[in-house]
Design a protein around this motif. Structure first.
Motif, PDB file in Angstrom:
ATOM      1  N   ASN A 121      -9.202  13.732  63.467  1.00 42.87           N
ATOM      2  CA  ASN A 121      -9.119  13.139  64.800  1.00 42.87           C
ATOM      3  C   ASN A 121      -9.997  13.775  65.875  1.00 42.87           C
ATOM      4  O   ASN A 121      -9.924  13.355  67.032  1.00 42.87           O
ATOM      5  CB  ASN A 121      -7.659  13.186  65.276  1.00 42.87           C
ATOM      6  N   ASN A 122     -10.778  14.771  65.502  1.00 38.98           N
ATOM      7  CA  ASN A 122     -11.586  15.435  66.531  1.00 38.98           C
ATOM      8  C   ASN A 122     -13.001  15.732  66.041  1.00 38.98           C
ATOM      9  O   ASN A 122     -13.611  16.715  66.460  1.00 38.98           O
ATOM     10  CB  ASN A 122     -10.890  16.721  67.011  1.00 38.98           C
ATOM     11  N   GLY A 123     -13.478  14.897  65.139  1.00 38.99           N
ATOM     12  CA  GLY A 123     -14.862  15.037  64.695  1.00 38.99           C
ATOM     13  C   GLY A 123     -15.182  16.340  63.993  1.00 38.99           C
ATOM     14  O   GLY A 123     -16.327  16.778  64.007  1.00 38.99           O
ATOM     15  N   GLY A 124     -14.163  16.971  63.415  1.00 40.60           N
ATOM     16  CA  GLY A 124     -14.402  18.216  62.697  1.00 40.60           C
ATOM     17  C   GLY A 124     -14.569  19.432  63.575  1.00 40.60           C
ATOM     18  O   GLY A 124     -15.063  20.467  63.124  1.00 40.60           O
ATOM     19  N   VAL A 125     -14.127  19.329  64.818  1.00 36.99           N
ATOM     20  CA  VAL A 125     -14.165  20.464  65.744  1.00 36.99           C
ATOM     21  C   VAL A 125     -12.727  20.912  65.971  1.00 36.99           C
ATOM     22  O   VAL A 125     -11.855  20.101  66.286  1.00 36.99           O
ATOM     23  CB  VAL A 125     -14.826  20.074  67.087  1.00 36.99           C
ATOM     24  N   LEU A 126     -12.481  22.208  65.785  1.00 29.39           N
ATOM     25  CA  LEU A 126     -11.111  22.716  65.867  1.00 29.39           C
ATOM     26  C   LEU A 126     -10.545  22.562  67.267  1.00 29.39           C
ATOM     27  O   LEU A 126     -11.169  22.957  68.254  1.00 29.39           O
ATOM     28  CB  LEU A 126     -11.055  24.192  65.457  1.00 29.39           C
ATOM     29  N   ARG A 127      -9.364  21.954  67.323  1.00 24.94           N
ATOM     30  CA  ARG A 127      -8.617  21.865  68.577  1.00 24.94           C
ATOM     31  C   ARG A 127      -7.182  22.258  68.272  1.00 24.94           C
ATOM     32  O   ARG A 127      -6.705  22.128  67.151  1.00 24.94           O
ATOM     33  CB  ARG A 127      -8.689  20.469  69.179  1.00 24.94           C
ATOM     34  N   GLY A 128      -6.509  22.707  69.278  1.00 31.83           N
ATOM     35  CA  GLY A 128      -5.124  23.098  69.111  1.00 31.83           C
ATOM     36  C   GLY A 128      -4.192  21.903  69.129  1.00 31.83           C
ATOM     37  O   GLY A 128      -4.583  20.788  69.481  1.00 31.83           O
ATOM     38  N   ILE A 129      -2.968  22.154  68.720  1.00 29.83           N
ATOM     39  CA  ILE A 129      -1.882  21.183  68.813  1.00 29.83           C
ATOM     40  C   ILE A 129      -0.853  21.820  69.729  1.00 29.83           C
ATOM     41  O   ILE A 129      -0.421  22.950  69.496  1.00 29.83           O
ATOM     42  CB  ILE A 129      -1.283  20.873  67.425  1.00 29.83           C
ATOM     43  N   SER A 130      -0.455  21.116  70.765  1.00 27.40           N
ATOM     44  CA  SER A 130       0.356  21.718  71.823  1.00 27.40           C
ATOM     45  C   SER A 130       1.645  22.363  71.331  1.00 27.40           C
ATOM     46  O   SER A 130       2.089  23.351  71.904  1.00 27.40           O
ATOM     47  CB  SER A 130       0.661  20.685  72.911  1.00 27.40           C
ATOM     48  N   VAL A 131       2.257  21.845  70.285  1.00 26.79           N
ATOM     49  CA  VAL A 131       3.534  22.404  69.837  1.00 26.79           C
ATOM     50  C   VAL A 131       3.357  23.607  68.909  1.00 26.79           C
ATOM     51  O   VAL A 131       4.329  24.255  68.541  1.00 26.79           O
ATOM     52  CB  VAL A 131       4.423  21.346  69.133  1.00 26.79           C
ATOM     53  N   LEU A 132       2.124  23.910  68.519  1.00 27.22           N
ATOM     54  CA  LEU A 132       1.868  25.014  67.595  1.00 27.22           C
ATOM     55  C   LEU A 132       1.138  26.152  68.280  1.00 27.22           C
ATOM     56  O   LEU A 132       0.206  25.938  69.054  1.00 27.22           O
ATOM     57  CB  LEU A 132       1.026  24.537  66.408  1.00 27.22           C
ATOM     58  N   LYS A 133       1.551  27.353  67.937  1.00 23.52           N
ATOM     59  CA  LYS A 133       0.853  28.526  68.425  1.00 23.52           C
ATOM     60  C   LYS A 133      -0.296  28.802  67.450  1.00 23.52           C
ATOM     61  O   LYS A 133      -0.078  28.925  66.253  1.00 23.52           O
ATOM     62  CB  LYS A 133       1.797  29.725  68.470  1.00 23.52           C
ATOM     63  N   TYR A 134      -1.500  28.868  67.957  1.00 23.12           N
ATOM     64  CA  TYR A 134      -2.654  29.189  67.128  1.00 23.12           C
ATOM     65  C   TYR A 134      -3.313  30.431  67.691  1.00 23.12           C
ATOM     66  O   TYR A 134      -3.730  30.469  68.845  1.00 23.12           O
ATOM     67  CB  TYR A 134      -3.656  28.029  67.081  1.00 23.12           C
ATOM     68  N   VAL A 135      -3.385  31.455  66.851  1.00 24.76           N
ATOM     69  CA  VAL A 135      -3.992  32.721  67.248  1.00 24.76           C
ATOM     70  C   VAL A 135      -5.121  33.008  66.259  1.00 24.76           C
ATOM     71  O   VAL A 135      -4.851  33.347  65.098  1.00 24.76           O
ATOM     72  CB  VAL A 135      -2.952  33.866  67.235  1.00 24.76           C
ATOM     73  N   PRO A 136      -6.374  32.851  66.687  1.00 27.73           N
ATOM     74  CA  PRO A 136      -7.485  33.009  65.749  1.00 27.73           C
ATOM     75  C   PRO A 136      -7.448  34.311  64.947  1.00 27.73           C
ATOM     76  O   PRO A 136      -7.724  34.311  63.748  1.00 27.73           O
ATOM     77  CB  PRO A 136      -8.718  32.944  66.654  1.00 27.73           C
ATOM     78  N   ASP A 137      -7.096  35.418  65.588  1.00 31.31           N
ATOM     79  CA  ASP A 137      -7.067  36.702  64.884  1.00 31.31           C
ATOM     80  C   ASP A 137      -5.980  36.777  63.818  1.00 31.31           C
ATOM     81  O   ASP A 137      -6.061  37.607  62.918  1.00 31.31           O
ATOM     82  CB  ASP A 137      -6.871  37.856  65.872  1.00 31.31           C
ATOM     83  N   GLN A 138      -4.956  35.928  63.924  1.00 30.68           N
ATOM     84  CA  GLN A 138      -3.885  35.903  62.930  1.00 30.68           C
ATOM     85  C   GLN A 138      -4.101  34.805  61.886  1.00 30.68           C
ATOM     86  O   GLN A 138      -3.308  34.658  60.970  1.00 30.68           O
ATOM     87  CB  GLN A 138      -2.531  35.691  63.613  1.00 30.68           C
ATOM     88  N   SER A 139      -5.173  34.037  62.030  1.00 35.47           N
ATOM     89  CA  SER A 139      -5.438  32.937  61.109  1.00 35.47           C
ATOM     90  C   SER A 139      -6.209  33.427  59.894  1.00 35.47           C
ATOM     91  O   SER A 139      -6.800  34.509  59.900  1.00 35.47           O
ATOM     92  CB  SER A 139      -6.213  31.833  61.830  1.00 35.47           C
ATOM     93  N   VAL A 140      -6.214  32.612  58.873  1.00 42.35           N
ATOM     94  CA  VAL A 140      -6.947  32.942  57.649  1.00 42.35           C
ATOM     95  C   VAL A 140      -8.448  32.803  57.869  1.00 42.35           C
ATOM     96  O   VAL A 140      -9.225  33.681  57.497  1.00 42.35           O
ATOM     97  CB  VAL A 140      -6.485  32.049  56.475  1.00 42.35           C
ATOM     98  N   LEU A 141      -8.867  31.701  58.478  1.00 40.55           N
ATOM     99  CA  LEU A 141     -10.298  31.430  58.631  1.00 40.55           C
ATOM    100  C   LEU A 141     -10.910  32.000  59.905  1.00 40.55           C
ATOM    101  O   LEU A 141     -12.133  31.973  60.070  1.00 40.55           O
ATOM    102  CB  LEU A 141     -10.557  29.922  58.559  1.00 40.55           C
ATOM    103  N   LYS A 142     -10.081  32.480  60.821  1.00 36.39           N
ATOM    104  CA  LYS A 142     -10.557  33.103  62.069  1.00 36.39           C
ATOM    105  C   LYS A 142     -11.379  32.164  62.941  1.00 36.39           C
ATOM    106  O   LYS A 142     -12.227  32.605  63.719  1.00 36.39           O
ATOM    107  CB  LYS A 142     -11.365  34.370  61.790  1.00 36.39           C
ATOM    108  N   LEU A 143     -11.142  30.859  62.819  1.00 37.39           N
ATOM    109  CA  LEU A 143     -11.846  29.889  63.662  1.00 37.39           C
ATOM    110  C   LEU A 143     -11.302  29.949  65.084  1.00 37.39           C
ATOM    111  O   LEU A 143     -10.110  30.160  65.290  1.00 37.39           O
ATOM    112  CB  LEU A 143     -11.658  28.473  63.122  1.00 37.39           C
ATOM    113  N   GLU A 144     -12.183  29.750  66.027  1.00 41.13           N
ATOM    114  CA  GLU A 144     -11.810  29.664  67.438  1.00 41.13           C
ATOM    115  C   GLU A 144     -11.698  28.186  67.819  1.00 41.13           C
ATOM    116  O   GLU A 144     -12.396  27.336  67.246  1.00 41.13           O
ATOM    117  CB  GLU A 144     -12.877  30.325  68.321  1.00 41.13           C
TER     118      GLU A 144
END
Length: 144
Positions: free
Chosen positions: A92-115
């Motif tokens: 839904n976003n052309g392959g560009v990472l965007r957040g989802i309001s109900v989810l906490k996304y922390v790049p440093d805690q992610s597997v792929l470290k995407l911003e």
């Protein structure tokens, strides 16, 4: 289908085996190409193909367990939610990472470290790490 609060070992094993089989076939194919083919066009095509293939593998990974409920998955930064955010962004976003309001996304805690705002270009080693973390988290939260 209603949301799922658990999955059986057989369901998780089946999905994991399917993912492993596709990864093995990809590895076999790329190994055969590297050993038999020379030429910049072939390797450039493979470079272009890899992130498309593994982006679709993330979609397939998510699909097996798409009905997982948020009450079990949680809203914290974890591999299950990272996959959900990646899938939403691919679809839904052309392959560009965007957040989802109900989810906490922390790049440093992610597997792929995407911003947020990064283009999603999943490579074989990225997918291997992401799928392993996804299945481990799935087992810890959803195993019946």
């Amino acid at each position: 289908m209603l949301g799922r609060k658990n999955y059986t070992e057989e369901e998780i094993d089946h999905a994991e085996a399917s993912v492993a089989e596709q990864l093995a076939v990809y590895t076999s194919l790329t190994g055969a190409i590297a050993g038999e083919v020379t030429g910049k066009k072939v390797f450039a095509a493979l470079e272009d193909f890899e992130p498309l293939f593994f982006g679709n593998m993330v979609l397939a990974l998510d699909r097996y367990f798409v009905h997982r409920v948020r009450a079990v998955t949680g809203k914290d930064a974890n591999p299950l939610n990272e996959v959900e955010i990646i899938v939403d962004s691919l679809m839904n976003n052309g392959g560009v990472l965007r957040g989802i309001s109900v989810l906490k996304y922390v790049p440093d805690q992610s597997v792929l470290k995407l911003e947020i705002g990064d283009p999603i270009r999943v490579r074989a080693d990225d997918f291997t790490r992401l799928s392993a973390a996804f299945f481990a988290e799935l087992r810890s939260r959803f195993l019946a």
